[in-house]
Write a protein that holds these residues in place. Sequence first.
Motif, PDB file in Angstrom:
ATOM      1  N   LYS A  32       0.844  -1.206   0.000  1.00  0.00           N
ATOM      2  CA  LYS A  32       0.000   0.000   0.000  1.00  0.00           C
ATOM      3  C   LYS A  32       0.875   1.251   0.000  1.00  0.00           C
ATOM      4  O   LYS A  32       0.621   2.195  -0.751  1.00  0.00           O
ATOM      5  N   TRP A  33       1.922   1.257   0.841  1.00  0.00           N
ATOM      6  CA  TRP A  33       2.819   2.418   0.897  1.00  0.00           C
ATOM      7  C   TRP A  33       3.514   2.635  -0.444  1.00  0.00           C
ATOM      8  O   TRP A  33       3.692   3.767  -0.896  1.00  0.00           O
ATOM      9  N   ILE A  34       3.895   1.527  -1.095  1.00  0.00           N
ATOM     10  CA  ILE A  34       4.527   1.602  -2.411  1.00  0.00           C
ATOM     11  C   ILE A  34       3.570   2.260  -3.406  1.00  0.00           C
ATOM     12  O   ILE A  34       3.948   3.145  -4.175  1.00  0.00           O
ATOM     13  N   ASP A  35       2.316   1.830  -3.389  1.00  0.00           N
ATOM     14  CA  ASP A  35       1.321   2.379  -4.307  1.00  0.00           C
ATOM     15  C   ASP A  35       1.102   3.876  -4.047  1.00  0.00           C
ATOM     16  O   ASP A  35       0.989   4.663  -4.987  1.00  0.00           O
ATOM     17  N   LEU A  36       1.053   4.275  -2.788  1.00  0.00           N
ATOM     18  CA  LEU A  36       0.881   5.694  -2.454  1.00  0.00           C
ATOM     19  C   LEU A  36       2.051   6.524  -2.968  1.00  0.00           C
ATOM     20  O   LEU A  36       1.857   7.612  -3.542  1.00  0.00           O
ATOM     21  N   ALA A  37       3.271   6.029  -2.778  1.00  0.00           N
ATOM     22  CA  ALA A  37       4.448   6.767  -3.240  1.00  0.00           C
ATOM     23  C   ALA A  37       4.486   6.835  -4.766  1.00  0.00           C
ATOM     24  O   ALA A  37       4.825   7.881  -5.339  1.00  0.00           O
ATOM     25  N   ALA A  38       4.116   5.749  -5.430  1.00  0.00           N
ATOM     26  CA  ALA A  38       4.088   5.739  -6.892  1.00  0.00           C
ATOM     27  C   ALA A  38       3.070   6.747  -7.408  1.00  0.00           C
ATOM     28  O   ALA A  38       3.330   7.470  -8.379  1.00  0.00           O
ATOM     29  N   TYR A  39       1.907   6.819  -6.742  1.00  0.00           N
ATOM     30  CA  TYR A  39       0.904   7.803  -7.150  1.00  0.00           C
ATOM     31  C   TYR A  39       1.431   9.219  -6.963  1.00  0.00           C
ATOM     32  O   TYR A  39       1.330  10.058  -7.872  1.00  0.00           O
ATOM     33  N   ALA A  40       1.979   9.510  -5.784  1.00  0.00           N
ATOM     34  CA  ALA A  40       2.465  10.866  -5.505  1.00  0.00           C
ATOM     35  C   ALA A  40       3.538  11.277  -6.511  1.00  0.00           C
ATOM     36  O   ALA A  40       3.544  12.406  -7.012  1.00  0.00           O
ATOM     37  N   CYS A  41       4.447  10.370  -6.829  1.00  0.00           N
ATOM     38  CA  CYS A  41       5.526  10.650  -7.769  1.00  0.00           C
ATOM     39  C   CYS A  41       4.981  10.879  -9.184  1.00  0.00           C
ATOM     40  O   CYS A  41       5.332  11.857  -9.848  1.00  0.00           O
ATOM     41  N   SER A  42       4.126   9.970  -9.644  1.00  0.00           N
ATOM     42  CA  SER A  42       3.607  10.075 -11.018  1.00  0.00           C
ATOM     43  C   SER A  42       2.695  11.283 -11.184  1.00  0.00           C
ATOM     44  O   SER A  42       2.718  11.954 -12.222  1.00  0.00           O
ATOM     45  N   ALA A  43       1.889  11.602 -10.174  1.00  0.00           N
ATOM     46  CA  ALA A  43       1.020  12.784 -10.252  1.00  0.00           C
ATOM     47  C   ALA A  43       1.853  14.057 -10.285  1.00  0.00           C
ATOM     48  O   ALA A  43       1.538  14.996 -11.025  1.00  0.00           O
ATOM     49  N   ALA A  44       2.932  14.103  -9.487  1.00  0.00           N
ATOM     50  CA  ALA A  44       3.798  15.281  -9.492  1.00  0.00           C
ATOM     51  C   ALA A  44       4.483  15.440 -10.850  1.00  0.00           C
ATOM     52  O   ALA A  44       4.589  16.547 -11.369  1.00  0.00           O
ATOM     53  N   TRP A  45       4.943  14.312 -11.419  1.00  0.00           N
ATOM     54  CA  TRP A  45       5.624  14.400 -12.718  1.00  0.00           C
ATOM     55  C   TRP A  45       4.666  14.825 -13.821  1.00  0.00           C
ATOM     56  O   TRP A  45       4.968  15.702 -14.626  1.00  0.00           O
ATOM     57  N   SER A  46       3.506  14.191 -13.861  1.00  0.00           N
ATOM     58  CA  SER A  46       2.584  14.409 -14.982  1.00  0.00           C
ATOM     59  C   SER A  46       1.625  15.573 -14.783  1.00  0.00           C
ATOM     60  O   SER A  46       1.109  16.127 -15.747  1.00  0.00           O
ATOM     61  N   GLY A  47       1.360  15.922 -13.524  1.00  0.00           N
ATOM     62  CA  GLY A  47       0.352  16.950 -13.252  1.00  0.00           C
ATOM     63  C   GLY A  47      -1.057  16.432 -13.475  1.00  0.00           C
ATOM     64  O   GLY A  47      -1.993  17.210 -13.651  1.00  0.00           O
ATOM     65  N   LYS A  48      -1.226  15.116 -13.453  1.00  0.00           N
ATOM     66  CA  LYS A  48      -2.524  14.505 -13.746  1.00  0.00           C
ATOM     67  C   LYS A  48      -2.830  13.400 -12.753  1.00  0.00           C
ATOM     68  O   LYS A  48      -1.952  12.894 -12.068  1.00  0.00           O
ATOM     69  N   TYR A  49      -4.107  13.009 -12.697  1.00  0.00           N
ATOM     70  CA  TYR A  49      -4.505  11.859 -11.897  1.00  0.00           C
ATOM     71  C   TYR A  49      -3.921  10.617 -12.560  1.00  0.00           C
ATOM     72  O   TYR A  49      -3.946  10.484 -13.790  1.00  0.00           O
ATOM     73  N   CYS A  50      -3.387   9.715 -11.753  1.00  0.00           N
ATOM     74  CA  CYS A  50      -2.726   8.517 -12.284  1.00  0.00           C
ATOM     75  C   CYS A  50      -3.268   7.273 -11.600  1.00  0.00           C
ATOM     76  O   CYS A  50      -3.655   7.307 -10.433  1.00  0.00           O
ATOM     77  N   ILE A  51      -3.271   6.190 -12.357  1.00  0.00           N
ATOM     78  CA  ILE A  51      -3.712   4.906 -11.830  1.00  0.00           C
ATOM     79  C   ILE A  51      -2.585   3.882 -11.964  1.00  0.00           C
ATOM     80  O   ILE A  51      -1.727   3.998 -12.838  1.00  0.00           O
ATOM     81  N   THR A  52      -2.610   2.892 -11.102  1.00  0.00           N
ATOM     82  CA  THR A  52      -1.608   1.833 -11.135  1.00  0.00           C
ATOM     83  C   THR A  52      -1.962   0.840 -12.231  1.00  0.00           C
ATOM     84  O   THR A  52      -3.072   0.306 -12.258  1.00  0.00           O
ATOM     85  N   ALA A  53      -1.012   0.592 -13.126  1.00  0.00           N
ATOM     86  CA  ALA A  53      -1.217  -0.390 -14.187  1.00  0.00           C
ATOM     87  C   ALA A  53      -0.469  -1.685 -13.894  1.00  0.00           C
ATOM     88  O   ALA A  53      -0.878  -2.753 -14.350  1.00  0.00           O
ATOM     89  N   TYR A  54       0.621  -1.576 -13.139  1.00  0.00           N
ATOM     90  CA  TYR A  54       1.462  -2.752 -12.908  1.00  0.00           C
ATOM     91  C   TYR A  54       2.339  -2.496 -11.685  1.00  0.00           C
ATOM     92  O   TYR A  54       2.840  -1.395 -11.497  1.00  0.00           O
TER      93      TYR A  54
END
Length: 161
Positions: A32-54
């Motif tokens: 869960k913590w990994i998923d939260l960090a991946a979301y925070a990182c990807s949203a900051a990079w892209s400026g968009k809402y992001c979903i986990t694909a893999y």
Amino acid sequence: MSSGRRETTLRFLAEPGDVNFGGKVHGGAVMKWIDLAAYACSAAWSGKYCITAYAGGIRFVEPIHVGNLVEVSAKVIYTGRSSMHIAIDVQASDPKELKNRLTTHCIVIMVAVDENGKPTEVPEWVPQTEDDIKLRESAIKLMNMRKQIGEEMEAHVKYLK
């Protein structure tokens, strides 16, 4: 709008509610913590809402104990049209000593989506250093291996139906 920030680190204390039957932090809590960090990182990079694909290649190297200070570091290592490959390292330490030790690492692929849930473009990440070039090349190799694994897994999916 993208912040252009490529790295994010989440920090917190492992709590008693995170413990498994063996007295260590549950792997599901770490995921869960990994998923939260991946979301925070990807949203900051892209400026968009992001979903986990893999999420893959998860390696639980050492246990995390209740009361440990946990750091989950996420870094963009490859971008596709709408996807971002995020390298994750989880480290933990006794907060009295602050000697971090690697506990878990993996790769998570996040996809930026628009308001209709459809994939949308992300800014390209271009490696600047030799280490970054190696990370990007590794991400591409892993992507090709996942394609092969996916093809092999199709046989299992058909068999189970």
